[in-house]
Design an enzyme around this catalytic site. Structure first.
Site, short mmCIF file in Angstrom:
data_model
loop_
_atom_site.label_atom_id
_atom_site.label_comp_id
_atom_site.label_asym_id
_atom_site.label_seq_id
_atom_site.Cartn_x
_atom_site.Cartn_y
_atom_site.Cartn_z
N HIS A 108 10.28 81.28 48.17
CA HIS A 108 9.52 82.71 46.67
C HIS A 108 8.04 83.43 47.44
O HIS A 108 8.31 83.86 47.17
CB HIS A 108 9.33 81.84 45.26
CG HIS A 108 10.44 82.13 44.75
ND1 HIS A 108 11.07 81.71 43.20
CD2 HIS A 108 11.98 81.81 45.39
CE1 HIS A 108 12.43 82.21 43.67
NE2 HIS A 108 12.83 81.86 43.97
N THR B 136 -3.98 62.70 45.74
CA THR B 136 -3.43 63.33 44.52
C THR B 136 -2.66 64.39 45.52
O THR B 136 -1.70 64.91 44.62
CB THR B 136 -4.13 63.61 43.66
OG1 THR B 136 -5.25 64.74 44.21
CG2 THR B 136 -4.97 62.95 42.47
N HIS C 60 9.29 89.27 46.73
CA HIS C 60 8.50 88.54 47.18
C HIS C 60 7.55 88.63 47.63
O HIS C 60 6.68 87.94 47.84
CB HIS C 60 9.24 87.11 47.60
CG HIS C 60 9.87 86.18 46.21
ND1 HIS C 60 9.83 86.13 45.36
CD2 HIS C 60 11.62 85.59 46.13
CE1 HIS C 60 10.78 85.38 44.13
NE2 HIS C 60 11.84 86.04 45.03
N CYS D 184 -3.76 63.81 50.56
CA CYS D 184 -3.98 63.45 50.25
C CYS D 184 -4.40 62.06 48.79
O CYS D 184 -2.70 62.29 48.52
CB CYS D 184 -6.40 64.32 48.93
SG CYS D 184 -5.58 65.45 47.92
N ASP E 159 -6.21 62.64 54.46
CA ASP E 159 -7.91 61.25 54.36
C ASP E 159 -7.10 60.20 53.88
O ASP E 159 -5.72 60.15 53.94
CB ASP E 159 -8.11 62.44 53.19
CG ASP E 159 -8.13 61.74 51.60
OD1 ASP E 159 -6.57 61.22 51.49
OD2 ASP E 159 -9.00 61.67 50.21
C1 RB5 Z 1 -10.32 60.33 47.04
O1 RB5 Z 1 -10.14 59.11 46.80
C2 RB5 Z 1 -9.42 61.44 46.17
O2 RB5 Z 1 -9.67 62.20 45.21
C3 RB5 Z 1 -8.87 63.22 46.87
O3 RB5 Z 1 -7.62 61.44 48.53
C4 RB5 Z 1 -8.18 63.46 46.67
O4 RB5 Z 1 -6.69 62.90 45.74
C5 RB5 Z 1 -8.24 64.39 46.30
O5 RB5 Z 1 -8.06 65.37 45.28
#
Ligand code: RB5
Length: 146
Positions: free
Chosen positions: A97, A66, A133, A64, A7
């Protein structure tokens, strides 16, 4: 073939990943997003997950902000094992694993230098094929209690 999805929070890092894969001569298919404009990570998680389940891609990389939302989404798809990694130990262990088929990272969490090492570790580490595993992976998909 490696399926790529991100994203807006992962867009910058994904450009580095693409350059790196090209330098390594590895083929990828880019399932978006294609700009820094705000968008919804589940779209790209599902596109990449589907490409793996269809056999079009062997592995995927999802990014993304995080790495959390995009990996949660991918892991809703039976047969997908998406591993959110923040270091090389995790990337190596999840291949050995869990036979993870998607690497997830946070573009706002790891810097590009570390991220590319994580990518290399993930792509270059084979599954151990150990019985224990294999048994555990079977249990992931089959929801067995014991
Ligand atoms: C976008 O702002 C953010 O929420 C997305 O990139 C991600 O971190 C969601 O888990």
């Amino acid at each position: 073939m490696i399926g790529l999805g991100c994203d807006h929070g992962g867009y910058e890092l994904m450009q580095e990943v693409k350059k790196h894969l090209e330098e390594r001569g590895l083929e990828y298919e880019d399932f978006g997003c294609y700009s820094r404009e705000s968008t919804d990570y589940p779209i790209y998680a599902r596109r990449v997950g589907k490409a793996i389940l269809d056999g079009r891609c062997e592995k995927g990389i999802l990014i993304c902000g995080t790495g959390i939302g995009i990996s949660i989404t991918a892991n809703k798809m039976p047969g997908i094992r998406a591993a959110l990694c923040t270091d090389c130990f995790m990337a190596e262990a999840t291949r050995q694993h869990n036979d993870a088929n998607i690497l997830a990272m946070g573009g706002r969490v790891v810097g590009p230098g570390l991220a590319l090492k994580i990518v290399d570790t993930f792509l270059d580490t084979p599954f151990s094929n150990d019985e224990r595993h294999k048994r555990r992976i079977y249990k992931i998909e089959h929801q067995e209690e014991e």
